[in-house]
Design a protein around this motif. Structure first.
Motif, PDB file in Angstrom:
ATOM      1  N   ALA A   1      -3.904   3.996  -0.152  1.00  0.00           N
ATOM      2  CA  ALA A   1      -4.866   4.083   0.948  1.00  0.00           C
ATOM      3  C   ALA A   1      -4.273   4.967   2.041  1.00  0.00           C
ATOM      4  CB  ALA A   1      -5.196   2.701   1.498  1.00  0.00           C
ATOM      5  N   GLY A   2      -5.144   5.413   2.935  1.00  0.00           N
ATOM      6  CA  GLY A   2      -4.729   6.360   3.951  1.00  0.00           C
ATOM      7  C   GLY A   2      -4.711   5.812   5.362  1.00  0.00           C
ATOM      8  N   ALA A   3      -4.610   6.746   6.291  1.00  0.00           N
ATOM      9  CA  ALA A   3      -4.441   6.430   7.706  1.00  0.00           C
ATOM     10  C   ALA A   3      -5.578   5.573   8.258  1.00  0.00           C
ATOM     11  CB  ALA A   3      -4.311   7.713   8.516  1.00  0.00           C
ATOM     12  N   GLN A   4      -6.795   5.798   7.812  1.00  0.00           N
ATOM     13  CA  GLN A   4      -7.921   5.011   8.311  1.00  0.00           C
ATOM     14  C   GLN A   4      -7.712   3.527   8.028  1.00  0.00           C
ATOM     15  OE1 GLN A   4     -11.728   6.035   6.637  1.00  0.00           O
ATOM     16  NE2 GLN A   4     -12.827   4.622   7.941  1.00  0.00           N
ATOM     17  N   VAL A   5      -7.242   3.209   6.824  1.00  0.00           N
ATOM     18  CA  VAL A   5      -6.991   1.816   6.468  1.00  0.00           C
ATOM     19  C   VAL A   5      -5.807   1.271   7.265  1.00  0.00           C
ATOM     20  CG1 VAL A   5      -6.368   0.246   4.585  1.00  0.00           C
ATOM     21  CG2 VAL A   5      -8.005   2.095   4.176  1.00  0.00           C
ATOM     22  N   PHE A   6      -4.766   2.077   7.429  1.00  0.00           N
ATOM     23  CA  PHE A   6      -3.612   1.646   8.218  1.00  0.00           C
ATOM     24  C   PHE A   6      -4.036   1.305   9.643  1.00  0.00           C
ATOM     25  CE2 PHE A   6      -0.003   2.438  11.042  1.00  0.00           C
ATOM     26  CZ  PHE A   6       0.948   1.597  10.493  1.00  0.00           C
ATOM     27  N   VAL A   7      -4.806   2.179  10.256  1.00  0.00           N
ATOM     28  CA  VAL A   7      -5.261   1.944  11.629  1.00  0.00           C
ATOM     29  C   VAL A   7      -6.116   0.683  11.699  1.00  0.00           C
ATOM     30  CG1 VAL A   7      -6.708   2.849  13.498  1.00  0.00           C
ATOM     31  CG2 VAL A   7      -5.050   4.338  12.365  1.00  0.00           C
ATOM     32  N   SER A   8      -6.982   0.479  10.720  1.00  0.00           N
ATOM     33  CA  SER A   8      -7.829  -0.722  10.738  1.00  0.00           C
ATOM     34  C   SER A   8      -6.990  -1.992  10.613  1.00  0.00           C
ATOM     35  CB  SER A   8      -8.891  -0.665   9.634  1.00  0.00           C
ATOM     36  OG  SER A   8      -8.319  -0.874   8.365  1.00  0.00           O
TER      37      SER A   8
ATOM     38  N   THR B   1       0.836  -1.192   0.000  1.00  0.00           N
ATOM     39  CA  THR B   1       0.000   0.000   0.000  1.00  0.00           C
ATOM     40  C   THR B   1       0.871   1.242   0.000  1.00  0.00           C
ATOM     41  OG1 THR B   1      -1.659  -1.188   1.297  1.00  0.00           O
ATOM     42  CG2 THR B   1      -1.847   1.212   1.221  1.00  0.00           C
ATOM     43  N   LEU B   2       0.511   2.190  -0.843  1.00  0.00           N
ATOM     44  CA  LEU B   2       1.144   3.496  -0.887  1.00  0.00           C
ATOM     45  C   LEU B   2       0.276   4.471  -0.108  1.00  0.00           C
ATOM     46  CD1 LEU B   2       3.071   5.696  -1.949  1.00  0.00           C
ATOM     47  CD2 LEU B   2       1.740   5.690  -4.074  1.00  0.00           C
ATOM     48  N   CYS B   3       0.887   5.180   0.813  1.00  0.00           N
ATOM     49  CA  CYS B   3       0.195   6.165   1.633  1.00  0.00           C
ATOM     50  C   CYS B   3      -0.434   7.249   0.754  1.00  0.00           C
ATOM     51  CB  CYS B   3       1.201   6.776   2.602  1.00  0.00           C
ATOM     52  SG  CYS B   3       0.713   8.335   3.346  1.00  0.00           S
ATOM     53  N   THR B   4      -1.696   7.560   1.019  1.00  0.00           N
ATOM     54  CA  THR B   4      -2.431   8.562   0.244  1.00  0.00           C
ATOM     55  C   THR B   4      -1.739   9.911   0.245  1.00  0.00           C
ATOM     56  OG1 THR B   4      -4.520   7.455   0.763  1.00  0.00           O
ATOM     57  CG2 THR B   4      -4.658   9.724   0.017  1.00  0.00           C
ATOM     58  N   GLN B   5      -1.383  10.419   1.419  1.00  0.00           N
ATOM     59  CA  GLN B   5      -0.745  11.731   1.501  1.00  0.00           C
ATOM     60  C   GLN B   5       0.634  11.730   0.845  1.00  0.00           C
ATOM     61  OE1 GLN B   5      -0.650  13.340   5.450  1.00  0.00           O
ATOM     62  NE2 GLN B   5      -2.840  13.073   5.768  1.00  0.00           N
ATOM     63  N   CYS B   6       1.379  10.652   1.034  1.00  0.00           N
ATOM     64  CA  CYS B   6       2.711  10.557   0.428  1.00  0.00           C
ATOM     65  C   CYS B   6       2.604  10.556  -1.094  1.00  0.00           C
ATOM     66  CB  CYS B   6       3.424   9.296   0.912  1.00  0.00           C
ATOM     67  SG  CYS B   6       3.687   9.279   2.694  1.00  0.00           S
ATOM     68  N   ALA B   7       1.606   9.851  -1.597  1.00  0.00           N
ATOM     69  CA  ALA B   7       1.375   9.828  -3.044  1.00  0.00           C
ATOM     70  C   ALA B   7       1.018  11.221  -3.546  1.00  0.00           C
ATOM     71  CB  ALA B   7       0.256   8.845  -3.382  1.00  0.00           C
ATOM     72  N   ALA B   8       0.118  11.895  -2.856  1.00  0.00           N
ATOM     73  CA  ALA B   8      -0.320  13.229  -3.277  1.00  0.00           C
ATOM     74  C   ALA B   8       0.841  14.221  -3.284  1.00  0.00           C
ATOM     75  CB  ALA B   8      -1.439  13.725  -2.373  1.00  0.00           C
ATOM     76  N   ARG B   9       1.692  14.162  -2.261  1.00  0.00           N
ATOM     77  CA  ARG B   9       2.831  15.080  -2.190  1.00  0.00           C
ATOM     78  C   ARG B   9       3.817  14.875  -3.336  1.00  0.00           C
ATOM     79  NH1 ARG B   9       1.788  14.884   3.434  1.00  0.00           N
ATOM     80  NH2 ARG B   9       2.887  12.938   3.808  1.00  0.00           N
ATOM     81  N   ARG B  10       3.809  13.679  -3.904  1.00  0.00           N
ATOM     82  CA  ARG B  10       4.731  13.357  -4.995  1.00  0.00           C
ATOM     83  C   ARG B  10       4.039  13.339  -6.355  1.00  0.00           C
ATOM     84  NH1 ARG B  10       6.097  11.698  -0.293  1.00  0.00           N
ATOM     85  NH2 ARG B  10       8.287  11.590   0.327  1.00  0.00           N
ATOM     86  N   GLY B  11       2.770  13.703  -6.385  1.00  0.00           N
ATOM     87  CA  GLY B  11       2.030  13.730  -7.647  1.00  0.00           C
ATOM     88  C   GLY B  11       1.745  12.354  -8.215  1.00  0.00           C
ATOM     89  N   ILE B  12       1.718  11.346  -7.355  1.00  0.00           N
ATOM     90  CA  ILE B  12       1.454   9.973  -7.793  1.00  0.00           C
ATOM     91  C   ILE B  12      -0.034   9.694  -7.670  1.00  0.00           C
ATOM     92  CG2 ILE B  12       1.923   7.528  -7.382  1.00  0.00           C
ATOM     93  CD1 ILE B  12       4.614   8.403  -6.092  1.00  0.00           C
ATOM     94  N   GLU B  13      -0.619   9.180  -8.731  1.00  0.00           N
ATOM     95  CA  GLU B  13      -2.038   8.834  -8.744  1.00  0.00           C
ATOM     96  C   GLU B  13      -2.201   7.333  -8.909  1.00  0.00           C
ATOM     97  OE1 GLU B  13      -4.040  11.132 -11.720  1.00  0.00           O
ATOM     98  OE2 GLU B  13      -3.122  13.007 -11.061  1.00  0.00           O
ATOM     99  N   GLU B  14      -3.406   6.855  -8.650  1.00  0.00           N
ATOM    100  CA  GLU B  14      -3.715   5.426  -8.747  1.00  0.00           C
ATOM    101  C   GLU B  14      -3.287   4.852 -10.104  1.00  0.00           C
ATOM    102  OE1 GLU B  14      -4.725   2.102  -6.838  1.00  0.00           O
ATOM    103  OE2 GLU B  14      -5.455   3.951  -5.932  1.00  0.00           O
ATOM    104  N   LYS B  15      -3.503   5.606 -11.159  1.00  0.00           N
ATOM    105  CA  LYS B  15      -3.162   5.135 -12.510  1.00  0.00           C
ATOM    106  C   LYS B  15      -1.657   4.975 -12.714  1.00  0.00           C
ATOM    107  CE  LYS B  15      -3.111   9.780 -14.565  1.00  0.00           C
ATOM    108  NZ  LYS B  15      -1.682   9.876 -14.681  1.00  0.00           N
ATOM    109  N   ASP B  16      -0.852   5.576 -11.843  1.00  0.00           N
ATOM    110  CA  ASP B  16       0.602   5.568 -11.981  1.00  0.00           C
ATOM    111  C   ASP B  16       1.283   4.375 -11.323  1.00  0.00           C
ATOM    112  OD1 ASP B  16       0.450   8.131 -13.208  1.00  0.00           O
ATOM    113  OD2 ASP B  16       0.463   9.092 -11.225  1.00  0.00           O
TER     114      ASP B  16
END
Length: 123
Positions: A104-111, A81-96
């Motif tokens: 996925a983000g912190a909610q999924v990590f915590v779960s 899993t690639l962290c959502t915020q980390c991806a956004a800060r680097r301009g990485i999208e799902e298609k990439d």
């Protein structure tokens, strides 16, 4: 029927700290090979390894290639899993991202880390 334990590994290091980075991927693949369910989270500088071909650029003497270690996790039924915020800060999208990697983000990590029997490591 007993449930399998999950080992959640959050790797924050990339080429900036190659030994820490390699250690996280090595532990993940060895755990996967031993039958442990593994969830490998790419955060910080390791986020770049979610992109196709980027893990192959990583080199560390006497260390297994990252693509092989990542494949071992995925082949065992584990997840990357690639962290959502980390991806956004680097301009990485799902298609990439490479095949088998999700964003996925912190909610999924915590779960993932909260159920009984789960162990988490941060590198």
């Amino acid at each position: 029927m007993a449930t399998r334990s999950t080992l959640v590994i959050k790797v924050t290091a990339g080429a900036d700290a190659p030994e820490r980075c390699s250690q996280a991927f090595t532990v993940a693949s060895v755990a996967a090979a031993s039958g442990t369910r593994v969830s490998l989270w790419l955060t910080g500088e390791s986020a770049w390894f979610a992109l196709p071909g980027r893990a192959a650029e990583f080199e560390l003497p006497h260390a297994a290639p990252l693509p092989d270690l990542m494949e071992a996790v995925l082949a065992s039924g584990g997840g990357i899993t690639l962290c959502t915020q980390c991806a956004a800060r680097r301009g990485i999208e799902e298609k990439d991202v490479a095949e088998g990697v999700r964003i996925a983000g912190a909610q999924v990590f915590v779960s993932e880390i909260m159920p009984e029997g789960v162990q988490a490591l941060v590198y």
